[in-house]
Design a protein around this motif. Structure first.
Motif, PDB file in Angstrom:
ATOM      1  N   MET A 278       0.685  -1.259  -0.069  1.00  0.00           N
ATOM      2  CA  MET A 278       0.005  -0.058   0.015  1.00  0.00           C
ATOM      3  C   MET A 278       0.984   1.087  -0.158  1.00  0.00           C
ATOM      4  N   THR A 279       2.035   1.161   0.496  1.00  0.00           N
ATOM      5  CA  THR A 279       2.828   2.143   0.524  1.00  0.00           C
ATOM      6  C   THR A 279       3.658   2.674  -0.777  1.00  0.00           C
ATOM      7  N   SER A 280       4.036   1.537  -1.336  1.00  0.00           N
ATOM      8  CA  SER A 280       4.938   1.937  -2.343  1.00  0.00           C
ATOM      9  C   SER A 280       4.475   0.833  -3.822  1.00  0.00           C
ATOM     10  N   GLY A 281       3.281   0.235  -3.757  1.00  0.00           N
ATOM     11  CA  GLY A 281       2.835  -0.598  -4.911  1.00  0.00           C
ATOM     12  C   GLY A 281       2.467   0.426  -6.047  1.00  0.00           C
ATOM     13  N   ARG A 282       2.427  -0.113  -7.190  1.00  0.00           N
ATOM     14  CA  ARG A 282       1.853   0.780  -8.418  1.00  0.00           C
ATOM     15  C   ARG A 282       0.344   0.107  -8.665  1.00  0.00           C
ATOM     16  N   GLY A 283      -0.572   0.983  -8.687  1.00  0.00           N
ATOM     17  CA  GLY A 283      -1.909   0.634  -9.215  1.00  0.00           C
ATOM     18  C   GLY A 283      -2.828   1.304  -8.506  1.00  0.00           C
ATOM     19  N   PHE A 284      -4.099   0.956  -8.032  1.00  0.00           N
ATOM     20  CA  PHE A 284      -5.087   1.482  -7.689  1.00  0.00           C
ATOM     21  C   PHE A 284      -6.170   0.644  -6.613  1.00  0.00           C
ATOM     22  N   ILE A 285      -7.026   1.344  -6.176  1.00  0.00           N
ATOM     23  CA  ILE A 285      -7.802   0.658  -5.120  1.00  0.00           C
ATOM     24  C   ILE A 285      -9.227   0.484  -5.746  1.00  0.00           C
ATOM     25  N   ALA A 286      -9.730  -0.648  -5.769  1.00  0.00           N
ATOM     26  CA  ALA A 286     -11.036  -0.860  -6.431  1.00  0.00           C
ATOM     27  C   ALA A 286     -12.195  -0.918  -5.235  1.00  0.00           C
ATOM     28  N   ALA A 287     -13.045  -0.014  -5.472  1.00  0.00           N
ATOM     29  CA  ALA A 287     -14.144   0.470  -4.578  1.00  0.00           C
ATOM     30  C   ALA A 287     -15.316  -0.594  -4.813  1.00  0.00           C
ATOM     31  N   LEU A 288     -15.345  -1.558  -4.035  1.00  0.00           N
ATOM     32  CA  LEU A 288     -16.337  -2.714  -4.402  1.00  0.00           C
ATOM     33  C   LEU A 288     -17.403  -2.539  -2.969  1.00  0.00           C
ATOM     34  N   ASP A 289     -17.789  -1.399  -2.664  1.00  0.00           N
ATOM     35  CA  ASP A 289     -18.488  -1.179  -1.108  1.00  0.00           C
ATOM     36  C   ASP A 289     -19.765  -0.768  -1.365  1.00  0.00           C
ATOM     37  N   GLN A 290     -20.471  -0.829  -2.488  1.00  0.00           N
ATOM     38  CA  GLN A 290     -21.994  -0.322  -2.362  1.00  0.00           C
ATOM     39  C   GLN A 290     -22.652  -0.926  -1.264  1.00  0.00           C
ATOM     40  N   SER A 291     -23.092  -0.147  -0.500  1.00  0.00           N
ATOM     41  CA  SER A 291     -23.990  -0.560   0.488  1.00  0.00           C
ATOM     42  C   SER A 291     -25.518  -0.528   0.344  1.00  0.00           C
ATOM     43  N   GLY A 292     -26.305  -0.827   1.321  1.00  0.00           N
ATOM     44  CA  GLY A 292     -27.812  -1.042   0.917  1.00  0.00           C
ATOM     45  C   GLY A 292     -28.380   0.243   0.278  1.00  0.00           C
ATOM     46  N   GLY A 293     -28.044   1.699   0.504  1.00  0.00           N
ATOM     47  CA  GLY A 293     -28.562   2.802  -0.223  1.00  0.00           C
ATOM     48  C   GLY A 293     -28.108   2.873  -1.437  1.00  0.00           C
ATOM     49  N   SER A 294     -26.988   2.346  -1.779  1.00  0.00           N
ATOM     50  CA  SER A 294     -26.308   2.656  -3.132  1.00  0.00           C
ATOM     51  C   SER A 294     -26.275   1.266  -4.132  1.00  0.00           C
ATOM     52  N   THR A 295     -26.683   0.326  -3.590  1.00  0.00           N
ATOM     53  CA  THR A 295     -26.909  -0.973  -4.264  1.00  0.00           C
ATOM     54  C   THR A 295     -27.721  -0.915  -5.352  1.00  0.00           C
ATOM     55  N   PRO A 296     -29.098  -0.470  -5.146  1.00  0.00           N
ATOM     56  CA  PRO A 296     -30.181  -0.400  -6.225  1.00  0.00           C
ATOM     57  C   PRO A 296     -29.631   0.077  -7.609  1.00  0.00           C
ATOM     58  N   LYS A 297     -28.784   1.191  -7.276  1.00  0.00           N
ATOM     59  CA  LYS A 297     -28.311   2.040  -8.473  1.00  0.00           C
ATOM     60  C   LYS A 297     -27.137   1.313  -8.954  1.00  0.00           C
ATOM     61  N   ALA A 298     -26.377   0.849  -8.186  1.00  0.00           N
ATOM     62  CA  ALA A 298     -25.201  -0.128  -8.804  1.00  0.00           C
ATOM     63  C   ALA A 298     -25.701  -1.122  -9.575  1.00  0.00           C
ATOM     64  N   LEU A 299     -26.860  -1.882  -9.321  1.00  0.00           N
ATOM     65  CA  LEU A 299     -27.423  -2.806  -9.912  1.00  0.00           C
ATOM     66  C   LEU A 299     -28.090  -2.417 -11.291  1.00  0.00           C
ATOM     67  N   ARG A 300     -28.614  -1.180 -11.207  1.00  0.00           N
ATOM     68  CA  ARG A 300     -29.530  -0.555 -12.414  1.00  0.00           C
ATOM     69  C   ARG A 300     -28.444  -0.490 -13.451  1.00  0.00           C
ATOM     70  N   LEU A 301     -27.157   0.063 -12.958  1.00  0.00           N
ATOM     71  CA  LEU A 301     -26.351   0.167 -14.174  1.00  0.00           C
ATOM     72  C   LEU A 301     -25.478  -1.000 -14.530  1.00  0.00           C
ATOM     73  N   TYR A 302     -25.778  -1.927 -14.036  1.00  0.00           N
ATOM     74  CA  TYR A 302     -25.300  -3.178 -14.211  1.00  0.00           C
ATOM     75  C   TYR A 302     -26.192  -3.997 -15.164  1.00  0.00           C
ATOM     76  N   GLY A 303     -27.403  -3.570 -15.177  1.00  0.00           N
ATOM     77  CA  GLY A 303     -28.416  -4.148 -16.009  1.00  0.00           C
ATOM     78  C   GLY A 303     -29.381  -4.838 -15.354  1.00  0.00           C
ATOM     79  N   ILE A 304     -29.399  -4.626 -14.115  1.00  0.00           N
ATOM     80  CA  ILE A 304     -30.593  -5.376 -13.031  1.00  0.00           C
ATOM     81  C   ILE A 304     -31.393  -4.430 -12.351  1.00  0.00           C
ATOM     82  N   ASP A 305     -32.552  -4.326 -12.976  1.00  0.00           N
ATOM     83  CA  ASP A 305     -33.559  -3.278 -12.034  1.00  0.00           C
ATOM     84  C   ASP A 305     -34.271  -3.973 -11.185  1.00  0.00           C
TER      85      ASP A 305
END
Length: 297
Positions: A10-37
């Motif tokens: 985490m101090t010196s590695g090259r790359g990025f952090i994937a934020a896969l932490d959608q919670s109850g409030g943001s999950t419906p929107k994430a699923l809609r964007l993924y093609g699941i209504d």
């Protein structure tokens, strides 16, 4: 205790952090964007099953690994589940070389003084102890700044560091996320106040302890450079905050020392209806673009 191999990554590695932490409030929107209504599920349990399937598909993809992805932030439900028959955090580190973090906040309070503080986090010590037992390296906590109000921003930063000290006491590394809303007219002024408030609090972190910061992409290029160079900061990462992936990548690449911690921008273009080949190609392109922007500075 902190995993020293993960800390070095985490101090010196090259790359990025994937934020896969959608919670109850943001999950419906994430699923809609993924093609699941919403018609595809009728209970929270079914909704969380579907979002876990989406996250698992991302994480188990051959293009998702430690070559370009340093870490992933998980929702509590994800931490408590398995991926490919292995506990999620263990799978990430042992199979992919990706450092696992956990989202710990429980959402936002109503706005006051131009900000939204975090809601109380009940039984936080129990959650942190459980996270340690599951192999989690660090945590993430989000609040929101909606105006250049010095009093409000001061409250946000004080709360963020109060929680961070509790996290540090468990040997975990906290990511503090005081997000500045990108659409506000006084964004640059809010960022000035925020940087000063963060610096003041960082100076009070005891020797031997360090934190990470997750901040909105700044109006002024390299505005947060002093924070990336602060001795108590492991890394400063940027959220996409409503920008498209192309916009976020372009802004990120201009800022020395910042790396991405994108959520929606990472999953942009992914769909449940895609074939495995299409899904892999889309995810690979997204990961490469975000990686390139993260290492450009």
């Amino acid at each position: 205790m902190t995993n020293h191999t993960q800390a070095e990554r985490m101090t010196s590695g090259r790359g990025f952090i994937a934020a896969l932490d959608q919670s109850g409030g943001s999950t419906p929107k994430a699923l809609r964007l993924y093609g699941i209504d919403e018609s595809s599920y009728s209970t929270d349990a079914e909704m969380f099953d579907l979002i876990h399937e989406m996250r698992s598909r991302i994480v188990t993809s051959p293009v998702f690994n430690g070559d370009r992805v340093l870490a992933a932030i998980l929702f509590e439900e994800t931490m408590d589940r398995d991926i490919a028959g292995t506990p999620s955090a263990t799978y990430l580190w042992d199979e992919k070389g990706v450092v696992p973090f956990l989202k710990i906040d429980k959402g936002l309070q109503d706005a006051a003084n131009g900000v939204q503080l975090m809601k109380p986090i009940p039984d936080l010590d129990e959650l942190l102890a459980r996270a340690v037992g599951k192999g989690i390296f660090g945590t993430k906590e989000r609040s929101v700044i909606g105006a250049a109000d010095a009093e409000g921003i001061g409250r946000v930063v004080t709360q963020q560091f109060d929680v961070a000290r509790q996290v540090l006491a468990h040997g975990l590394v906290p990511i503090l996320e005081p997000e500045v809303t990108i659409s506000i007219a006084d964004k640059a002024a809010a960022e000035d106040i925020l940087r000063d408030a963060l610096t003041e609090q960082l100076d009070g972190i005891p020797d031997g302890q360090k934190v990470m910061l997750k901040l909105s992409l700044p109006t002024e290029t390299n505005h947060y450079l002093p924070l990336t160079e602060h001795p108590k900061v492991i890394r400063v990462v940027a959220l996409s905050g409503g920008y498209s992936r192309d916009e976020a990548d372009a802004l990120l690449a201009k800022n020395t020392g910042l790396i991405a911690s994108f959520s929606r921008a990472l999953t942009e273009g992914l769909s449940a209806q895609q074939s495995d080949e299409e899904f892999t190609a889309t995810l690979d392109a997204a990961i490469q673009a975000i990686y390139d922007a993260s290492v450009a500075g």
